[in-house]
Scaffold this motif. Structure first.
Motif, short mmCIF file in Angstrom:
data_model
loop_
_atom_site.label_atom_id
_atom_site.label_comp_id
_atom_site.label_asym_id
_atom_site.label_seq_id
_atom_site.Cartn_x
_atom_site.Cartn_y
_atom_site.Cartn_z
N LEU A 60 55.61 34.35 40.02
CA LEU A 60 56.91 34.32 39.34
C LEU A 60 57.43 32.89 39.25
N MET A 61 57.26 32.10 40.30
CA MET A 61 57.72 30.72 40.27
C MET A 61 56.97 29.93 39.19
N LEU A 62 55.69 30.21 39.03
CA LEU A 62 54.91 29.55 37.99
C LEU A 62 55.36 30.02 36.60
N ASP A 79 49.17 20.05 36.09
CA ASP A 79 50.60 20.23 36.30
C ASP A 79 50.86 21.44 37.19
N VAL A 80 50.02 22.47 37.04
CA VAL A 80 50.18 23.69 37.85
C VAL A 80 49.93 23.37 39.32
N PHE A 81 48.82 22.66 39.62
CA PHE A 81 48.57 22.43 41.05
C PHE A 81 49.53 21.43 41.64
N ARG A 82 50.07 20.52 40.84
CA ARG A 82 51.13 19.63 41.36
C ARG A 82 52.40 20.42 41.63
N LEU A 83 52.75 21.31 40.73
CA LEU A 83 53.95 22.13 40.89
C LEU A 83 53.84 23.02 42.12
N LEU A 84 52.69 23.69 42.27
CA LEU A 84 52.51 24.61 43.38
C LEU A 84 52.11 23.91 44.67
N LYS A 85 51.77 22.61 44.58
CA LYS A 85 51.32 21.84 45.73
C LYS A 85 50.14 22.52 46.42
#
Length: 186
Positions: A60-62, A79-85
């Motif tokens: 949901l956060m993604l 961008d996804v792996f940076r966002l999700l760390k």
């Protein structure tokens, strides 16, 4: 010596620390504990929204991030792996789950013919719009005790930004779970 009930208020917990550690400066502790308590309530509410929509909280956060990115509602895997760390492999796994669930699609990256983007699907748009509408409505209801005309809500926002600035100053950027990219606020 009185023990604290499991649901002690932040003020009661801070009072217990004042009793046990009178040598410390406790000026901000009750406030910090109150904000942590509030964050836990909000996290629980968002997790319940995700459950109701049959989504994982991280999914949901993604989806929130994809939706607020604006048209065409897509992100690069980096961008996804940076966002999700998370690692790139974990980001790929999460993207695969979204595609399998039908809430996202993979599309060719127009800037890199070898790459792909993760794009919000129509179903993903529908679900994320339900979630953000409910979150916005609930957030507004929680401000009912404030007098919006007096500027209390704006003042609260400014005070919280100032407190956040203080916490950001003592948190190394590499350890900051909320680190924001320069391109956009997450």
């Amino acid at each position: 010596n009185e023990t604290l009930p499991p649901t002690a208020s932040p003020e009661a917990i801070a009072a217990a620390w004042r009793r046990e550690r009178p040598d410390l400066d406790h000026a901000g502790l009750a406030i910090t504990l109150r904000i942590r308590s509030l964050a836990m309530l909000i996290d629980r509410y968002i997790a319940e929204l995700a459950d109701e929509l049959e989504l994982d909280l991280k999914d949901l956060m993604l989806l929130f991030a994809l939706r607020r990115s604006g048209e065409p509602y897509c992100m690069r895997p980096t961008d996804v792996f940076r966002l999700l760390k998370v690692t790139s492999g974990a980001a790929t796994y999460r993207a695969d789950k979204l595609v399998e669930r039908g809430v996202a699609n993979r599309i060719p990256d127009p800037k890199d013919r070898r790459g792909q983007l993760i794009q919000l699907s129509e179903e993903g748009m529908r679900l994320v719009d339900i979630a953000i509408t409910r979150l916005a409505e609930s957030s507004t209801k929680c401000l009912a005790l404030f007098d919006a005309d007096s500027g209390q809500v704006d003042e609260l926002g400014q005070l919280l930004r100032s407190l956040e600035t203080g916490w950001l100053q003592i948190t190394p950027s590499q350890d900051n779970p909320l680190a924001r990219s320069s391109e956009s606020d997450q």
